[in-house]
Design a protein around this motif. Structure first.
Motif, PDB file in Angstrom:
ATOM      1  N   UNK A  19      -3.184  -3.687  19.608  1.00  0.00           N
ATOM      2  CA  UNK A  19      -2.494  -2.877  18.609  1.00  0.00           C
ATOM      3  C   UNK A  19      -2.576  -3.579  17.267  1.00  0.00           C
ATOM      4  N   UNK A  20      -2.773  -2.807  16.199  1.00  0.00           N
ATOM      5  CA  UNK A  20      -2.681  -3.347  14.847  1.00  0.00           C
ATOM      6  C   UNK A  20      -1.724  -2.468  14.046  1.00  0.00           C
ATOM      7  N   UNK A  21      -0.721  -3.101  13.429  1.00  0.00           N
ATOM      8  CA  UNK A  21       0.299  -2.387  12.651  1.00  0.00           C
ATOM      9  C   UNK A  21       0.115  -2.712  11.179  1.00  0.00           C
ATOM     10  N   UNK A  22       0.091  -1.686  10.361  1.00  0.00           N
ATOM     11  CA  UNK A  22      -0.128  -1.847   8.928  1.00  0.00           C
ATOM     12  C   UNK A  22       1.073  -1.363   8.122  1.00  0.00           C
ATOM     13  N   UNK A  23       1.433  -2.123   7.099  1.00  0.00           N
ATOM     14  CA  UNK A  23       2.228  -1.594   6.004  1.00  0.00           C
ATOM     15  C   UNK A  23       1.326  -0.630   5.228  1.00  0.00           C
TER      16      UNK A  23
ATOM     17  N   UNK B 293       3.357   1.723   9.579  1.00  0.00           N
ATOM     18  CA  UNK B 293       4.817   1.695   9.570  1.00  0.00           C
ATOM     19  C   UNK B 293       5.247   1.265   8.172  1.00  0.00           C
ATOM     20  N   UNK B 294       5.887   2.202   7.454  1.00  0.00           N
ATOM     21  CA  UNK B 294       6.049   2.036   6.014  1.00  0.00           C
ATOM     22  C   UNK B 294       7.459   2.329   5.537  1.00  0.00           C
ATOM     23  N   UNK B 295       7.905   1.538   4.585  1.00  0.00           N
ATOM     24  CA  UNK B 295       9.138   1.832   3.865  1.00  0.00           C
ATOM     25  C   UNK B 295       8.917   2.882   2.791  1.00  0.00           C
ATOM     26  N   UNK B 296       7.691   3.408   2.723  1.00  0.00           N
ATOM     27  CA  UNK B 296       7.359   4.472   1.791  1.00  0.00           C
ATOM     28  C   UNK B 296       7.671   5.839   2.379  1.00  0.00           C
ATOM     29  N   UNK B 297       6.892   6.832   1.989  1.00  0.00           N
ATOM     30  CA  UNK B 297       7.271   8.215   2.257  1.00  0.00           C
ATOM     31  C   UNK B 297       6.211   8.982   3.034  1.00  0.00           C
ATOM     32  N   UNK B 298       6.685   9.870   3.925  1.00  0.00           N
ATOM     33  CA  UNK B 298       5.780  10.647   4.756  1.00  0.00           C
ATOM     34  C   UNK B 298       4.868  11.554   3.940  1.00  0.00           C
ATOM     35  N   UNK B 299       5.293  11.938   2.741  1.00  0.00           N
ATOM     36  CA  UNK B 299       4.452  12.767   1.884  1.00  0.00           C
ATOM     37  C   UNK B 299       3.081  12.107   1.715  1.00  0.00           C
TER      38      UNK B 299
END
Length: 236
Positions: A26-30, A119-125
């Motif tokens: 698995x690789x998880x990205x900001x 996986x982001x603290x940003x926005x789904x838009x």
């Protein structure tokens, strides 16, 4: 811990390369400033005439100078009230670009059999589009509330909460590992800001990409120059 300059602008700490990329599952990205070149909240704020104010909060949060990420994000989102959705469309169309080497690294991960997570603290838009554009498997981010085509300055509550902060990033990585039946040591986490550290600390390999000093100091691999594909020189 000792740091080795594995190649110009590529630093390795507490890690003995080469290790096969296929050893991971698995690789998880900001997203913001990691997969993409901008901090979306800052660019949206420009439409509200508040970019300098919002960007200052973002920078402090990413450097780890603001420890309450949830509060800092709520403060920034509140300043976006009244921004039209069309302004966000313009940010995506005109300003958002995939960072150098990301396509190459994602493709290499996919070819090696890894699942991919944004996986982001940003926005789904933005994250939904970036997920589709890069062909990623999973994504989690925050939802901006929209009424009558304009931002309300609030976030939408989700079953898991309202904000993806550092603790939520860590939880999501651990949850996906459990669902996949793998150990977190088989995960790679890639990020640039202080809120990425919790997921980087539980992953088997942490990669800092053009990151803030606090993140560079703790990551096992740090890319200070060039594209994300440079991590492939460490992972054979």
């Amino acid at each position: 811990m000792p740091v080795t300059e594995f190649a110009p602008g590529l630093f390795v700490r507490d890690f003995t390369p080469p290790r096969a990329l296929g050893d991971y599952k698995l690789v998880a990205f900001d997203m913001d400033s990691t997969l993409i070149n901008i901090e979306c909240v800052d660019e949206i704020a420009e439409a509200a005439g508040r970019k300098a104010e919002v960007a200052a909060i973002t920078e402090a949060a990413m450097r780890g100078e603001i420890t309450d990420f949830k509060d800092s994000l709520r403060r920034r989102v509140a300043l976006l009230a009244g921004v039209p959705v069309s302004a966000m469309e313009q940010v995506y169309t005109d300003r958002l670009h995939i960072n150098p080497g990301v396509d190459t690294f994602v493709a290499a991960c996919r070819n090696a059999g890894l699942k991919t997570l944004l996986v982001s603290g940003g926005f789904t838009f933005f994250s939904d589009r970036v997920k589709q554009r890069l062909g990623l498997d999973f994504a989690r981010a925050n939802v901006l509330e929209i009424e009558d085509g304009h931002l309300t300055g609030r976030l939408v509550d989700r079953p898991w909460g309202d904000i993806v902060d550092g603790a939520e990033k860590r939880r999501v990585v651990l949850e996906v590992c459990e669902l996949m039946g793998i150990d977190p040591s088989q995960a790679i986490a890639v990020g640039d800001g202080a809120n990425d550290l919790p997921m980087m600390q539980v992953a088997g390999l942490s990669v800092a990409f053009h990151a803030k000093p606090k993140v560079r100091e703790q990551a096992q691999v740090s890319i200070a120059s060039g594209g994300m594909e440079r991590v492939l020189t460490v992972l054979r």
